[in-house]
Structures are given as C-alpha cells and as structure tokens.
Write a protein that holds these residues in place. Sequence first.
Motif, PDB file in Angstrom:
ATOM      1  N   ARG A  64      58.107  75.730  32.209  1.00  0.00           N
ATOM      2  CA  ARG A  64      59.478  75.842  32.716  1.00  0.00           C
ATOM      3  C   ARG A  64      60.479  75.299  31.698  1.00  0.00           C
ATOM      4  N   ASP A  65      60.171  74.171  31.095  1.00  0.00           N
ATOM      5  CA  ASP A  65      61.093  73.585  30.123  1.00  0.00           C
ATOM      6  C   ASP A  65      61.158  74.393  28.835  1.00  0.00           C
ATOM      7  N   ARG A  66      60.062  75.047  28.462  1.00  0.00           N
ATOM      8  CA  ARG A  66      60.108  75.917  27.291  1.00  0.00           C
ATOM      9  C   ARG A  66      61.044  77.087  27.512  1.00  0.00           C
ATOM     10  N   ARG A  67      61.006  77.668  28.704  1.00  0.00           N
ATOM     11  CA  ARG A  67      61.883  78.802  29.001  1.00  0.00           C
ATOM     12  C   ARG A  67      63.348  78.397  28.980  1.00  0.00           C
ATOM     13  N   LYS A  68      63.636  77.176  29.399  1.00  0.00           N
ATOM     14  CA  LYS A  68      65.022  76.715  29.445  1.00  0.00           C
ATOM     15  C   LYS A  68      65.467  76.065  28.142  1.00  0.00           C
ATOM     16  N   GLY A  69      64.566  75.910  27.174  1.00  0.00           N
ATOM     17  CA  GLY A  69      64.916  75.353  25.881  1.00  0.00           C
ATOM     18  C   GLY A  69      65.139  73.851  25.898  1.00  0.00           C
ATOM     19  N   ARG A  70      64.405  73.136  26.720  1.00  0.00           N
ATOM     20  CA  ARG A  70      64.595  71.689  26.846  1.00  0.00           C
ATOM     21  C   ARG A  70      63.510  70.878  26.148  1.00  0.00           C
ATOM     22  N   VAL A  71      62.666  71.492  25.362  1.00  0.00           N
ATOM     23  CA  VAL A  71      61.573  70.756  24.726  1.00  0.00           C
ATOM     24  C   VAL A  71      61.886  70.506  23.255  1.00  0.00           C
ATOM     25  N   GLN A  72      61.181  69.544  22.685  1.00  0.00           N
ATOM     26  CA  GLN A  72      61.348  69.251  21.272  1.00  0.00           C
ATOM     27  C   GLN A  72      60.753  70.382  20.439  1.00  0.00           C
ATOM     28  N   GLU A  73      61.034  70.358  19.148  1.00  0.00           N
ATOM     29  CA  GLU A  73      60.559  71.416  18.264  1.00  0.00           C
ATOM     30  C   GLU A  73      59.043  71.527  18.230  1.00  0.00           C
ATOM     31  N   LYS A  74      58.360  70.409  18.266  1.00  0.00           N
ATOM     32  CA  LYS A  74      56.895  70.448  18.135  1.00  0.00           C
ATOM     33  C   LYS A  74      56.230  71.057  19.376  1.00  0.00           C
ATOM     34  N   PHE A  75      56.938  71.140  20.509  1.00  0.00           N
ATOM     35  CA  PHE A  75      56.375  71.737  21.714  1.00  0.00           C
ATOM     36  C   PHE A  75      56.845  73.172  21.935  1.00  0.00           C
ATOM     37  N   GLN A  76      57.684  73.684  21.074  1.00  0.00           N
ATOM     38  CA  GLN A  76      58.166  75.048  21.230  1.00  0.00           C
ATOM     39  C   GLN A  76      57.082  76.020  20.778  1.00  0.00           C
ATOM     40  N   GLU A  77      57.083  77.203  21.388  1.00  0.00           N
ATOM     41  CA  GLU A  77      56.096  78.216  21.019  1.00  0.00           C
ATOM     42  C   GLU A  77      56.367  78.738  19.625  1.00  0.00           C
ATOM     43  N   LYS A  78      55.294  78.947  18.892  1.00  0.00           N
ATOM     44  CA  LYS A  78      55.426  79.472  17.526  1.00  0.00           C
ATOM     45  C   LYS A  78      55.399  80.988  17.597  1.00  0.00           C
ATOM     46  N   ARG A  79      56.406  81.608  17.032  1.00  0.00           N
ATOM     47  CA  ARG A  79      56.495  83.067  17.084  1.00  0.00           C
ATOM     48  C   ARG A  79      56.380  83.647  15.708  1.00  0.00           C
TER      49      ARG A  79
END
Length: 79
Positions: A64-79
């Motif tokens: 949920r937090d990834r979709r809303k952009g509330r996580v730190q860079e290291k927890f973001q999905e790598k595209r």
Amino acid sequence: MARLAAFIVLLVPGLMAAFGIKLMRDSLFGVLFSPFPFIWLQFLIGFLLFAAGLGFFAGFLLRRDRRKGRVQEKFQEKR
C-alpha cells in the motif's frame, strides 16, 4: 466500502497472529491443547501462525505504501 474490505482482509491474519501468540504463550507455561500431542509442536505451530500473520500484514502495508509513494528509496520497486 474499500476501507471495510481492507479491514476484513487484515482481520484474518491479525487473528491468526494473535492465536499464534496465545499458543506460544501457553506452551511456555506448559498448557497443552488437545489437537497437539507435544508442547514443542504447539509452540512451532504457534510461531508459524504468528509469522504468517505478521508477514501478511507487513506485506500488505508495504504494498500500500509503495503505491502511494511513501517508502524510502531502498524499498521502492526496481523497474
């Protein structure tokens, strides 16, 4: 309606984790329940229920937090 659905989705793993904590606590105090033949097996099942419930809950919040952009860079999905 979406909040109610999310609450229901999180209620089941939360109850699983709570029951797992109860099983672990009872096995530490020596209380054995009927479906389990050994104390160590009761503790192990309790730990697995707790870990599964907590893991589902944490994964749900992280997604949920990834979709809303509330996580730190290291927890973001790598595209």
